[in-house]
Enzyme design. Sequence first.
Site, PDB file in Angstrom:
ATOM      1  N   ARG A  76      13.975 -40.945 -12.920  1.00 30.05           N
ATOM      2  CA  ARG A  76      15.039 -40.018 -12.542  1.00 30.05           C
ATOM      3  C   ARG A  76      14.744 -38.692 -13.233  1.00 30.05           C
ATOM      4  NH1 ARG A  76      15.891 -38.706 -16.963  1.00 30.05           N
ATOM      5  NH2 ARG A  76      17.717 -37.656 -16.234  1.00 30.05           N
ATOM      6  N   GLY A  77      15.495 -37.667 -12.807  1.00 28.83           N
ATOM      7  CA  GLY A  77      15.187 -36.323 -13.267  1.00 28.83           C
ATOM      8  C   GLY A  77      14.400 -35.621 -12.172  1.00 28.83           C
ATOM      9  N   ALA A  78      14.810 -34.387 -11.856  1.00 29.93           N
ATOM     10  CA  ALA A  78      14.294 -33.721 -10.657  1.00 29.93           C
ATOM     11  C   ALA A  78      12.753 -33.660 -10.579  1.00 29.93           C
ATOM     12  CB  ALA A  78      14.929 -32.342 -10.534  1.00 29.93           C
ATOM     13  N   ARG A 119      17.258 -39.747  -2.558  1.00 27.86           N
ATOM     14  CA  ARG A 119      18.296 -39.015  -3.308  1.00 27.86           C
ATOM     15  C   ARG A 119      18.402 -37.606  -2.722  1.00 27.86           C
ATOM     16  NH1 ARG A 119      18.437 -39.630  -9.622  1.00 27.86           N
ATOM     17  NH2 ARG A 119      20.614 -39.164  -9.169  1.00 27.86           N
ATOM     18  N   GLN A 226      22.619 -40.939 -19.628  1.00 31.74           N
ATOM     19  CA  GLN A 226      21.256 -40.435 -19.846  1.00 31.74           C
ATOM     20  C   GLN A 226      21.109 -39.748 -21.205  1.00 31.74           C
ATOM     21  OE1 GLN A 226      22.978 -40.030 -16.990  1.00 31.74           O
ATOM     22  NE2 GLN A 226      21.667 -39.946 -15.193  1.00 31.74           N
ATOM     23  N   ASP A 267      18.995 -29.575 -11.024  1.00 30.38           N
ATOM     24  CA  ASP A 267      18.393 -30.349  -9.934  1.00 30.38           C
ATOM     25  C   ASP A 267      18.142 -29.486  -8.709  1.00 30.38           C
ATOM     26  OD1 ASP A 267      19.999 -32.355 -11.706  1.00 30.38           O
ATOM     27  OD2 ASP A 267      18.423 -33.475 -10.680  1.00 30.38           O
ATOM     28  N   ASN A 277      23.594 -29.381 -11.307  1.00 30.88           N
ATOM     29  CA  ASN A 277      23.026 -30.237 -12.364  1.00 30.88           C
ATOM     30  C   ASN A 277      23.945 -31.439 -12.540  1.00 30.88           C
ATOM     31  OD1 ASN A 277      20.973 -30.712 -14.383  1.00 30.88           O
ATOM     32  ND2 ASN A 277      22.542 -30.307 -15.923  1.00 30.88           N
ATOM     33  N   LYS A 278      23.565 -32.312 -13.447  1.00 32.65           N
ATOM     34  CA  LYS A 278      24.308 -33.547 -13.708  1.00 32.65           C
ATOM     35  C   LYS A 278      25.805 -33.284 -13.866  1.00 32.65           C
ATOM     36  CE  LYS A 278      23.091 -36.890 -13.741  1.00 32.65           C
ATOM     37  NZ  LYS A 278      23.218 -37.682 -12.477  1.00 32.65           N
TER      38      LYS A 278
HETATM   39  O1  MRU Z   1      20.719 -38.410 -11.865  1.00 23.12           O
HETATM   40  P1  MRU Z   1      19.539 -37.972 -12.664  1.00 23.12           P
HETATM   41  O2  MRU Z   1      19.401 -38.711 -13.958  1.00 23.12           O
HETATM   42  O3  MRU Z   1      18.276 -37.947 -11.846  1.00 23.12           O
HETATM   43  O4  MRU Z   1      19.870 -36.474 -13.030  1.00 23.12           O
HETATM   44  C1  MRU Z   1      18.997 -35.762 -13.877  1.00 23.12           C
HETATM   45  C2  MRU Z   1      19.552 -34.454 -14.247  1.00 23.12           C
HETATM   46  O5  MRU Z   1      20.611 -34.056 -13.820  1.00 23.12           O
HETATM   47  C3  MRU Z   1      18.704 -33.570 -15.085  1.00 23.12           C
HETATM   48  O6  MRU Z   1      19.502 -32.824 -15.940  1.00 23.12           O
HETATM   49  C4  MRU Z   1      17.938 -32.723 -14.099  1.00 23.12           C
HETATM   50  O7  MRU Z   1      17.049 -33.438 -13.328  1.00 23.12           O
HETATM   51  C5  MRU Z   1      17.366 -31.495 -14.552  1.00 23.12           C
HETATM   52  S1  MRU Z   1      16.175 -31.486 -15.826  1.00 23.12           S
HETATM   53  C6  MRU Z   1      14.786 -32.213 -15.389  1.00 23.12           C
END
Ligand code: MRU
Length: 385
Positions: A76-78, A119, A226, A267, A277-278
């Site tokens: 996970r993470g963009a 996603r 996370q 993201d 973002n999250k």
């Molecule tokens: O749902 P996730 O864990 O994939 O979300 C991740 C985030 O929101 C991060 O903060 C985001 O990808 C940006 S930093 C790489």
Amino acid sequence: MLSSVTVLTPPLSAEIFFVALYLSTIKAKIMRSVNWDYNKQLVNMIDQRQLPSVFERVELTSYQEVATAIREMYVRGAPAIGAAAAYGIALAAQQSKTHDLLAFRQDMADAAKNLQATRPTAVNLFWALERIMAVVRNEAYDNIASIRTEVLAEAQRLADEDVEINQRLACNGAALVNDGDTILHHCNTGSLATVDWGTALGVIRMANQQGKNIHVLLDETRPRLQGARLSAWECEQYNIPYSIIVDNAAGHFMRTGQVNIVFVGSDRTAANGDVANKIGTYKLGVVARENGIPFFPVVPTSTVDLSLSTGDDIPIEERDGTEITELTLFGRPIAPKGAKVRNPAFDVTPHKYVTGIVTEHSVVYPPFKVNLRNVVTAEQAKISN
Ligand code: MRU
């Protein structure tokens, strides 16, 4: 099938920390969240669901397995999702048994469609797939073998560039950090969320490595935690002083003067500087502005979507309610059976709350509509040259 190798998380002693940090810098590939295994010709990634208790890498042999791993958040993470999807097409190129070029290209398009559906919010997924599919469509490659080779080469380039871009981001962002700062951070934005190094947490890692005396307040980041699980684990690996806080404590720490600067990831960032973002990031932006605290999203230009004029156009993923209701306390679920839940995974922070956007090119300040486009275009020109 997904197969795995389980290793108990090794606690790094102070002595081996510096050796590990050095090795992680010069031999980044062994530390990568996702990589291609050239011996076995498959995708290898950290199963992030098991951290912080267990460090486990899994091997994926089909693009369908990569899609499952993205959807179920092994990865996970963009930027990490983008790289995983790119390698997924390399797997699809191996899987396809056809000898017909048109049919082969169609197989790749089908795989891309499948991976795209995993996603919706992080634009890096779509950006990475488009970059690989441009290779698949390129008429210069007129046979299946050459496309297979070039698809893997492009996926590898994309992953390598991600690490290099994050290191540039980290240097640009670390210049904003003062000795003695307390930094507020949300979600996980470190090595695990990218191929290596990270975005916001990469900035923090760089400031720490530069010898700045910093302390990080890590939002635990409900519901998938996370921050508590992954960012804290990374801070342990890099010896970064940190405290985990519940998401609801962030406002208290900001109002009482205990936060100097906020770094978050993104993201997807729209052309006007609105930042998805999250979930929970928006509240941080508002409270930071209210208290005069600088708020900096750290955003590789691959995360900027110039096709969207505002953040209102960014699709927000809504995930299954069980992510909330099936959390347990004292061994029991935290919510009544059958409780109704809303579970948006992301929110949008309007650009008026954003002090500046840290990119690999430079720190971009308002007006974002003009300045963001300029740096994205400059970086794109670099790649195509
Ligand atoms: O749902 P996730 O864990 O994939 O979300 C991740 C985030 O929101 C991060 O903060 C985001 O990808 C940006 S930093 C790489």
